[in-house]
Design an enzyme around this catalytic site. Structure first.
Site, PDB file in Angstrom:
ATOM      1  CB  CYS A 273      -1.914 -37.864  26.439  1.00  0.00           C
ATOM      2  SG  CYS A 273      -2.512 -37.857  28.150  1.00  0.00           S
TER       3      CYS A 273
ATOM      4  CE1 TYR B  32     -10.434 -29.025  32.667  1.00  0.00           C
ATOM      5  CE2 TYR B  32     -11.299 -31.237  33.043  1.00  0.00           C
ATOM      6  CZ  TYR B  32     -11.393 -29.862  33.215  1.00  0.00           C
ATOM      7  OH  TYR B  32     -12.436 -29.330  33.939  1.00  0.00           O
TER       8      TYR B  32
END
Length: 216
Positions: free
Chosen positions: A178, A74
Protein backbone atom coordinates in the site's frame (compact mmCIF):
# COMPACT_ATOMS: atom_id res chain seq x y z
CA UNK A 1 -27.91 -11.14 -0.07
CA UNK A 2 -25.79 -14.05 -1.34
CA UNK A 3 -22.90 -15.23 0.85
CA UNK A 4 -20.39 -17.25 -1.19
CA UNK A 5 -17.41 -19.21 0.12
CA UNK A 6 -15.00 -20.79 -2.39
CA UNK A 7 -12.77 -23.74 -1.60
CA UNK A 8 -9.27 -23.90 -3.08
CA UNK A 9 -7.49 -21.04 -4.83
CA UNK A 10 -9.45 -18.81 -7.21
CA UNK A 11 -7.74 -17.36 -10.30
CA UNK A 12 -7.57 -13.56 -10.03
CA UNK A 13 -8.85 -12.79 -13.53
CA UNK A 14 -11.74 -15.21 -13.00
CA UNK A 15 -12.67 -13.36 -9.81
CA UNK A 16 -12.53 -9.97 -11.54
CA UNK A 17 -14.77 -11.18 -14.36
CA UNK A 18 -17.29 -12.53 -11.86
CA UNK A 19 -17.34 -9.26 -9.91
CA UNK A 20 -17.78 -7.14 -13.02
CA UNK A 21 -20.72 -9.22 -14.24
CA UNK A 22 -22.30 -9.48 -10.80
CA UNK A 23 -22.06 -5.73 -10.23
CA UNK A 24 -23.68 -5.08 -13.60
CA UNK A 25 -26.54 -7.43 -12.67
CA UNK A 26 -26.93 -5.84 -9.22
CA UNK A 27 -27.03 -2.36 -10.75
CA UNK A 28 -29.72 -3.49 -13.19
CA UNK A 29 -31.77 -5.10 -10.44
CA UNK A 30 -31.30 -8.60 -11.90
CA UNK A 31 -29.42 -10.19 -8.97
CA UNK A 32 -29.08 -9.62 -5.23
CA UNK A 33 -26.00 -8.23 -3.49
CA UNK A 34 -23.10 -10.62 -2.89
CA UNK A 35 -20.23 -11.17 -0.44
CA UNK A 36 -17.60 -13.61 -1.73
CA UNK A 37 -14.96 -15.17 0.52
CA UNK A 38 -11.97 -16.80 -1.19
CA UNK A 39 -8.20 -17.24 -1.42
CA UNK A 40 -5.97 -16.45 -4.39
CA UNK A 41 -2.70 -18.06 -5.50
CA UNK A 42 0.34 -15.84 -4.74
CA UNK A 43 0.13 -12.57 -6.70
CA UNK A 44 0.53 -8.83 -6.47
CA UNK A 45 -2.12 -6.32 -7.51
CA UNK A 46 -1.50 -2.72 -8.54
CA UNK A 47 -4.21 -0.21 -7.70
CA UNK A 48 -4.86 3.01 -9.55
CA UNK A 49 -2.32 4.91 -7.40
CA UNK A 50 0.48 2.31 -7.56
CA UNK A 51 4.06 3.56 -7.92
CA UNK A 52 6.28 1.28 -9.98
CA UNK A 53 9.14 1.78 -7.51
CA UNK A 54 7.04 0.06 -4.82
CA UNK A 55 7.27 -3.23 -6.75
CA UNK A 56 10.50 -4.42 -5.15
CA UNK A 57 10.61 -7.89 -6.78
CA UNK A 58 8.93 -7.59 -10.21
CA UNK A 59 9.44 -11.21 -11.26
CA UNK A 60 8.53 -12.90 -8.01
CA UNK A 61 4.78 -13.36 -8.57
CA UNK A 62 2.30 -12.35 -11.29
CA UNK A 63 1.32 -8.67 -11.14
CA UNK A 64 -2.26 -7.69 -11.98
CA UNK A 65 -3.25 -4.12 -12.76
CA UNK A 66 -6.66 -3.55 -11.22
CA UNK A 67 -9.22 -0.77 -11.13
CA UNK A 68 -9.49 -0.59 -7.36
CA UNK A 69 -8.15 2.36 -5.44
CA UNK A 70 -4.84 2.19 -3.61
CA UNK A 71 -1.37 0.95 -4.45
CA UNK A 72 0.36 -2.45 -4.43
CA UNK A 73 -0.94 -5.30 -2.31
CA UNK A 74 -0.33 -9.01 -1.98
CA UNK A 75 -2.85 -11.85 -2.11
CA UNK A 76 -2.08 -15.50 -1.49
CA UNK A 77 -2.93 -18.70 0.37
CA UNK A 78 -3.70 -18.17 4.04
CA UNK A 79 -5.21 -14.75 3.43
CA UNK A 80 -8.98 -14.36 3.45
CA UNK A 81 -10.01 -12.11 0.59
CA UNK A 82 -13.57 -10.82 0.81
CA UNK A 83 -15.11 -9.26 -2.29
CA UNK A 84 -18.06 -7.07 -1.34
CA UNK A 85 -20.62 -6.33 -4.03
CA UNK A 86 -23.12 -4.00 -2.38
CA UNK A 87 -25.55 -1.50 -3.87
CA UNK A 88 -24.79 1.75 -2.08
CA UNK A 89 -27.83 3.37 -3.67
CA UNK A 90 -29.83 1.24 -1.23
CA UNK A 91 -27.58 2.21 1.67
CA UNK A 92 -25.63 5.50 1.75
CA UNK A 93 -23.96 7.02 -1.31
CA UNK A 94 -20.82 8.11 0.51
CA UNK A 95 -17.42 6.55 -0.23
CA UNK A 96 -15.85 7.58 3.08
CA UNK A 97 -18.77 6.16 5.07
CA UNK A 98 -18.45 2.89 3.15
CA UNK A 99 -14.70 2.60 3.78
CA UNK A 100 -15.27 3.37 7.46
CA UNK A 101 -17.89 0.61 7.56
CA UNK A 102 -15.42 -1.87 6.04
CA UNK A 103 -12.83 -0.91 8.65
CA UNK A 104 -15.44 -1.29 11.40
CA UNK A 105 -16.33 -4.73 10.01
CA UNK A 106 -12.71 -5.87 10.19
CA UNK A 107 -12.23 -4.45 13.68
CA UNK A 108 -15.39 -6.12 14.94
CA UNK A 109 -14.34 -9.44 13.38
CA UNK A 110 -10.88 -9.29 14.95
CA UNK A 111 -12.39 -8.55 18.35
CA UNK A 112 -13.98 -12.01 18.27
CA UNK A 113 -10.41 -13.34 18.70
CA UNK A 114 -9.46 -10.74 21.33
CA UNK A 115 -7.39 -8.80 18.78
CA UNK A 116 -7.67 -5.01 18.96
CA UNK A 117 -7.63 -3.67 15.43
CA UNK A 118 -7.12 0.07 15.01
CA UNK A 119 -7.67 2.68 12.32
CA UNK A 120 -5.06 5.22 11.29
CA UNK A 121 -6.13 8.64 9.98
CA UNK A 122 -3.26 8.85 7.49
CA UNK A 123 -3.55 5.35 5.97
CA UNK A 124 -6.29 2.93 5.01
CA UNK A 125 -6.39 -0.53 6.54
CA UNK A 126 -6.45 -2.04 10.01
CA UNK A 127 -3.44 -2.17 12.32
CA UNK A 128 -2.44 -3.93 15.54
CA UNK A 129 0.02 -2.68 18.10
CA UNK A 130 3.12 -4.81 18.71
CA UNK A 131 4.61 -4.04 22.14
CA UNK A 132 7.11 -6.84 21.49
CA UNK A 133 8.69 -4.85 18.64
CA UNK A 134 10.85 -1.73 18.44
CA UNK A 135 8.77 1.45 17.88
CA UNK A 136 9.02 3.20 14.50
CA UNK A 137 9.55 6.92 13.90
CA UNK A 138 5.97 7.75 14.96
CA UNK A 139 6.58 6.17 18.36
CA UNK A 140 4.39 3.14 17.72
CA UNK A 141 5.30 -0.50 17.14
CA UNK A 142 2.53 -1.75 14.90
CA UNK A 143 1.84 -4.09 12.00
CA UNK A 144 -0.84 -4.17 9.35
CA UNK A 145 -3.22 -7.12 9.58
CA UNK A 146 -5.86 -6.19 7.00
CA UNK A 147 -6.05 -4.20 3.77
CA UNK A 148 -8.92 -2.41 2.06
CA UNK A 149 -9.29 -1.53 -1.62
CA UNK A 150 -12.54 -0.71 -3.38
CA UNK A 151 -14.00 0.47 -6.64
CA UNK A 152 -17.52 1.76 -7.34
CA UNK A 153 -19.46 1.40 -10.60
CA UNK A 154 -22.82 3.14 -10.61
CA UNK A 155 -22.63 3.03 -6.80
CA UNK A 156 -22.19 -0.73 -6.70
CA UNK A 157 -18.98 -1.79 -4.96
CA UNK A 158 -16.27 -4.11 -6.25
CA UNK A 159 -13.19 -5.54 -4.50
CA UNK A 160 -13.20 -5.22 -0.70
CA UNK A 161 -10.97 -6.41 2.14
CA UNK A 162 -8.17 -8.89 2.86
CA UNK A 163 -7.41 -10.26 6.33
CA UNK A 164 -4.20 -12.15 7.06
CA UNK A 165 -4.93 -15.47 8.74
CA UNK A 166 -1.78 -17.48 7.99
CA UNK A 167 -0.15 -16.28 4.76
CA UNK A 168 3.58 -16.50 4.12
CA UNK A 169 4.51 -13.05 5.45
CA UNK A 170 7.78 -13.08 3.51
CA UNK A 171 5.72 -12.76 0.32
CA UNK A 172 4.88 -9.18 1.31
CA UNK A 173 8.57 -8.26 1.04
CA UNK A 174 8.31 -8.18 -2.76
CA UNK A 175 6.36 -4.91 -2.55
CA UNK A 176 5.97 -1.90 -0.33
CA UNK A 177 2.44 -2.81 0.80
CA UNK A 178 0.00 0.00 0.00
CA UNK A 179 3.00 2.30 -0.49
CA UNK A 180 3.59 2.51 3.26
CA UNK A 181 7.26 1.99 4.09
CA UNK A 182 8.63 1.38 7.56
CA UNK A 183 5.79 -0.79 8.85
CA UNK A 184 5.47 -4.54 9.12
CA UNK A 185 2.72 -6.99 8.25
CA UNK A 186 1.26 -9.56 10.60
CA UNK A 187 -1.40 -12.26 10.70
CA UNK A 188 -3.63 -13.91 13.28
CA UNK A 189 -1.32 -16.92 13.46
CA UNK A 190 1.73 -14.66 13.68
CA UNK A 191 0.08 -13.09 16.73
CA UNK A 192 -0.06 -16.55 18.31
CA UNK A 193 -3.71 -17.29 17.54
CA UNK A 194 -4.48 -20.67 15.90
CA UNK A 195 -7.42 -19.27 13.93
CA UNK A 196 -8.73 -21.21 10.92
CA UNK A 197 -10.49 -19.85 7.83
CA UNK A 198 -13.71 -21.41 9.08
CA UNK A 199 -13.33 -19.57 12.39
CA UNK A 200 -12.74 -16.28 10.61
CA UNK A 201 -15.61 -16.79 8.17
CA UNK A 202 -18.07 -17.32 11.02
CA UNK A 203 -16.86 -14.15 12.73
CA UNK A 204 -17.02 -12.20 9.45
CA UNK A 205 -20.62 -13.19 8.84
CA UNK A 206 -21.74 -12.36 12.36
CA UNK A 207 -19.98 -8.99 12.29
CA UNK A 208 -21.32 -8.22 8.82
CA UNK A 209 -24.87 -8.46 10.13
CA UNK A 210 -24.01 -5.96 12.85
CA UNK A 211 -22.40 -3.42 10.50
CA UNK A 212 -24.36 -3.83 7.24
CA UNK A 213 -27.47 -5.88 8.08
CA UNK A 214 -28.35 -9.52 7.56
CA UNK A 215 -26.14 -11.52 5.19
CA UNK A 216 -28.66 -14.19 4.20
Amino acid sequence: MEWRVSEGLVDYDTAIAFMEERCRAISNGELVECVWLLEHPPLYTAGTSANESDLVSPGRFPVHATGRGGQYTYHGPGQRVVYVMLDLKRRKQDVRVFVNALEAWIISTLSAFNVKGERREDRVGVWVRRPDKIPTANGLAEDKIAAIGIRLKKWVSLHGIAINVEPDLDHFSGIIPCGIAGHGVTSLVDLGLPVTMVDLDLALKESFQTIFGRAD
